[in-house]
Design a protein around this motif. Sequence first.
Motif, PDB file in Angstrom:
ATOM      1  N   ARG A   1      -7.533   4.787  -0.629  1.00 52.38           N
ATOM      2  CA  ARG A   1      -6.407   3.872  -0.393  1.00 52.38           C
ATOM      3  C   ARG A   1      -5.821   3.440  -1.734  1.00 52.38           C
TER       4      ARG A   1
ATOM      5  N   THR B   1      -8.925   9.789   2.379  1.00 53.69           N
ATOM      6  CA  THR B   1      -9.547   8.491   2.716  1.00 53.69           C
ATOM      7  C   THR B   1      -9.369   7.460   1.601  1.00 53.69           C
TER       8      THR B   1
ATOM      9  N   ARG C   1     -11.007   2.479  -3.198  1.00 53.79           N
ATOM     10  CA  ARG C   1      -9.786   1.655  -3.182  1.00 53.79           C
ATOM     11  C   ARG C   1      -9.248   1.576  -4.602  1.00 53.79           C
TER      12      ARG C   1
ATOM     13  N   LEU D   1      -3.904  11.462  -0.493  1.00 55.03           N
ATOM     14  CA  LEU D   1      -4.906  10.403  -0.672  1.00 55.03           C
ATOM     15  C   LEU D   1      -6.126  10.598   0.222  1.00 55.03           C
TER      16      LEU D   1
ATOM     17  N   GLU E   1       0.854  -1.180   0.000  1.00 50.88           N
ATOM     18  CA  GLU E   1       0.000   0.000   0.000  1.00 50.88           C
ATOM     19  C   GLU E   1       0.891   1.231   0.000  1.00 50.88           C
ATOM     20  N   MET E   2       0.500   2.234  -0.782  1.00 47.29           N
ATOM     21  CA  MET E   2       1.259   3.484  -0.813  1.00 47.29           C
ATOM     22  C   MET E   2       0.533   4.517   0.038  1.00 47.29           C
ATOM     23  N   ARG E   3       1.301   5.237   0.855  1.00 46.08           N
ATOM     24  CA  ARG E   3       0.704   6.270   1.711  1.00 46.08           C
ATOM     25  C   ARG E   3       1.124   7.630   1.201  1.00 46.08           C
ATOM     26  N   ASP E   4       0.188   8.561   1.244  1.00 48.96           N
ATOM     27  CA  ASP E   4       0.496   9.937   0.849  1.00 48.96           C
ATOM     28  C   ASP E   4      -0.626  10.810   1.384  1.00 48.96           C
ATOM     29  N   PRO E   5      -0.272  11.979   1.914  1.00 52.06           N
ATOM     30  CA  PRO E   5      -1.313  12.836   2.488  1.00 52.06           C
ATOM     31  C   PRO E   5      -2.390  13.240   1.486  1.00 52.06           C
TER      32      PRO E   5
END
Length: 273
Positions: free
Chosen positions: A13, A11, A245, A9, A3-7
């Motif tokens: 995913r 809610t 998603r 995004l 999973e990639m996280r980034d502000p």
Amino acid sequence: MEEMRDPRLGTVRLFLKHDDNKTRKLKYNLGHPRVLSFGGAYSGHLRALARAGMEHGFETIGVVRGEEHLPLNPSLAYARACGMRLTYLDRAAYRLKHTPQVLDGLREEFGDVAILPEGGSNAAAVRGCAELPGEIDLDYDVICCPVGTGGTLAGIAAGLPEGRRALGFAVLKGAGFLNDEVARLQREACGTVTGNWAVNLDYHFGGYARTSPALDPSFEQVYVAKMIYGILDLAGQGAFARHTRVVAVVTGQPSTPVAPWGAPTGFDSGDPR
Ligand SMILES: *Cc1c(COP(=O)(O)O)cnc(C)c1O
């Protein structure tokens, strides 16, 4: 799948699915003892074809746009090392590569040979890519991929389960023709055009092989980084419904040496293949 996280995004995913789409496109194109295709000097399609020829034991011929430059760049050196025969067409002849005139000349020179279009996008390639969604064991709403010639998007969309959508990000400038092209490929491959896909034209960053410091350097720059930027930017604008998603198909050939071949930014790049 990571999973990639980034502000940006919020809610939304975002999951990354690595896939060697160029090899996937070849799967149902194999079977002939001699296969010829076309590409630029950094063509991932020619590399994938050369490698497939080596692994499966068939002859490959790569028709390269432009003049021969020695020493070969790493992309063509790799193709050559896999046993691919390289031949060159000047710009004018290359533009006519899919005309009977040029094709007949190539058949005369290379004999009984199966000829794949530039980029490898044809109906068989679409059928190969249609198998990709079935290999994702995760619940998602939208699947994204970069778009060069459109074969990968056409296939992914054709293979999507009910209720999901495919979103392609064009890496070429002025690529509105891709809508017709993806539809044509789907019609050829499955007799119908699925209504579950779209091509976003806004994140080409100046055109094929053009890059920007805004692109995340940890991704391949010609295709993948533009799609990732587009997804994050659209998410930041609220273009996806809350809690959507998204699966991003991180295309490329992990099995061949580093991409994108140390090619200079904006390398000789009339087109994406
Ligand atoms: C060729 C390629 C694409 C585009 O695939 P098309 O089927 O031509 O649209 C995307 N990503 C990478 C890394 C590629 O090499």
